[in-house]
Scaffold this active site. Sequence first.
Site, PDB file in Angstrom:
ATOM      1  N   SER A   1      -7.748   3.794   9.075  1.00  0.00           N
ATOM      2  CA  SER A   1      -8.447   3.696   7.790  1.00  0.00           C
ATOM      3  C   SER A   1      -7.690   2.764   6.840  1.00  0.00           C
ATOM      4  CB  SER A   1      -8.570   5.109   7.199  1.00  0.00           C
ATOM      5  OG  SER A   1      -8.964   5.062   5.867  1.00  0.00           O
TER       6      SER A   1
ATOM      7  N   LYS B   1      -8.443  -1.759   6.086  1.00  0.00           N
ATOM      8  CA  LYS B   1      -8.667  -2.332   4.750  1.00  0.00           C
ATOM      9  C   LYS B   1      -7.601  -3.388   4.432  1.00  0.00           C
ATOM     10  CE  LYS B   1      -8.999   1.924   3.278  1.00  0.00           C
ATOM     11  NZ  LYS B   1      -9.281   3.261   2.828  1.00  0.00           N
TER      12      LYS B   1
ATOM     13  N   ARG C   1     -15.012  12.147   7.226  1.00  0.00           N
ATOM     14  CA  ARG C   1     -13.761  12.890   7.476  1.00  0.00           C
ATOM     15  C   ARG C   1     -13.485  13.870   6.342  1.00  0.00           C
ATOM     16  NH1 ARG C   1      -9.675   8.477   7.573  1.00  0.00           N
ATOM     17  NH2 ARG C   1      -8.142  10.141   7.828  1.00  0.00           N
TER      18      ARG C   1
ATOM     19  N   HIS D   1       0.840  -1.193   0.000  1.00  0.00           N
ATOM     20  CA  HIS D   1       0.000   0.000   0.000  1.00  0.00           C
ATOM     21  C   HIS D   1       0.875   1.244   0.000  1.00  0.00           C
ATOM     22  CE1 HIS D   1      -3.570   2.439   0.736  1.00  0.00           C
ATOM     23  NE2 HIS D   1      -2.768   3.195   1.465  1.00  0.00           N
TER      24      HIS D   1
ATOM     25  N   ASP E   1     -15.111   1.964   7.427  1.00  0.00           N
ATOM     26  CA  ASP E   1     -14.160   2.935   6.866  1.00  0.00           C
ATOM     27  C   ASP E   1     -14.811   3.766   5.767  1.00  0.00           C
ATOM     28  OD1 ASP E   1     -11.478   4.136   6.436  1.00  0.00           O
ATOM     29  OD2 ASP E   1     -11.747   3.215   4.470  1.00  0.00           O
TER      30      ASP E   1
HETATM   31  N1  URA Z   1      -6.027   6.663   2.450  1.00  0.00           N
HETATM   32  C1  URA Z   1      -6.985   6.012   3.149  1.00  0.00           C
HETATM   33  O1  URA Z   1      -7.461   4.958   2.737  1.00  0.00           O
HETATM   34  N2  URA Z   1      -7.412   6.555   4.316  1.00  0.00           N
HETATM   35  C2  URA Z   1      -6.940   7.710   4.814  1.00  0.00           C
HETATM   36  O2  URA Z   1      -7.357   8.129   5.860  1.00  0.00           O
HETATM   37  C3  URA Z   1      -5.939   8.381   4.061  1.00  0.00           C
HETATM   38  C4  URA Z   1      -5.505   7.827   2.892  1.00  0.00           C
END
Ligand code: URA
Length: 420
Positions: free
Chosen positions: A183, A187, A168, A82, A161
Amino acid sequence: MNIIDIINKTKKSTELTDKEIRWLVENYTDGEIPDYQMSAWLMSVCINGLTERETVSLTEAMRDSGDILDLSGIGSVTADKHSTGGVGDKTSLIIGPTAAACGIAVPKMSGRGLGHTGGTIDKLESISGYRTELPFYEFAEIVRKTGFSIISQSGNLCPADKKIYSLRNATGTVDSIPLICASIMSKKLALNADGILLDVKCGSGAFMKTRSDAEKLAVLMEKVGKSAGKKCRAVVTDMDSPLGNNIGNALEVREAVEILQGKYKGRLYDLCMKLTANMLELAGKGTFEECLGFAENAVSSGKALEVLRETIRLHSGDCRICDDVSLLPQPRYSYEVRAVHDMKILGINSEEIGMTSLILGAGRLTKDDIIDMSAGIVMNCAVGDCISADDTIMTLYSSTCSDFSEAVFRAVNSLKFCSI
Ligand code: URA
């Protein structure tokens, strides 16, 4: 338990229990807690932070809000990567096939771009026919066959999320290290690969503008991953200037293919090899040095390009782009930004370049905007280069915007230079 007590505790920096955090996440996801109360709690977190234990609990509660994938049928060691997002970041399209060609499986779910950063799913959709939404069994089957697949975040993965992230975005509560960590990691943990490599971007085009914030996020994400039983490593990499020469969806696919064809080396190639080696090392394939050698060999032998070609084919995409990049969407208009005098490039602001690309049609201001797949920028120079008067600094492309004046203004504004 009630939401007012929870907001007050975080407002006074009193640690919440695991039970309170789970209750908060479950009740907000189910619609029992309204947006205005969740916003108050999120703002308290932005201001006061969370402890490491609270962040672990928040991440795990968000992970458990939906499905957790079972990747055991894939049959080999799985690793996910990621990147926290940046401008010109097409590393997943290079690292995934390269790592797969070295014998590990890379199942990835990615997102779309919003604002100045691009999204891997948009990039893939610039390939004619490529399906980004697949049922889980088909996704797993492609990974089993080629070692690599990327689809869009789908199904019932981390619904908490989805809801919290859009709140957010609307309440100025994105830039909080524990919230970003929860967040992203919720995932990653729901995707459930054996290993997770986190590329935390730092600089003008990234969420984390300073090295110290990027390091804090990296350390926290690594701890959260390990505490959930994963092999997890986070590295901090530079996003002060755009990654690679091309910015924009089809243009970035083109650059990724050209790297896998062995046409270019340089900063983007080096970063991709380093990140792939980290993934392979995490997966137990050897020492870092050995893994770096495996990755470089996968590119020079053409095996990584072969993985990409087969993956695109199985996604119903036009895999001929792996041999002929001119089959990608082509722009109708172009504009060359030229040097007015001899100059040295001292800096290229990623965020400004990302905004230039957005103005050209390559990005979205709101999540329903339609993207011009052919739009974007090709940089002809990097930081430190000297350029002669009238040389092309960068070329802007678009099919939807024939008036380049605003884009040129932003593009020039992204450059820091001195006369020579
Ligand atoms: N990417 C995400 O998936 N969540 C965040 O809070 C910031 C970047």
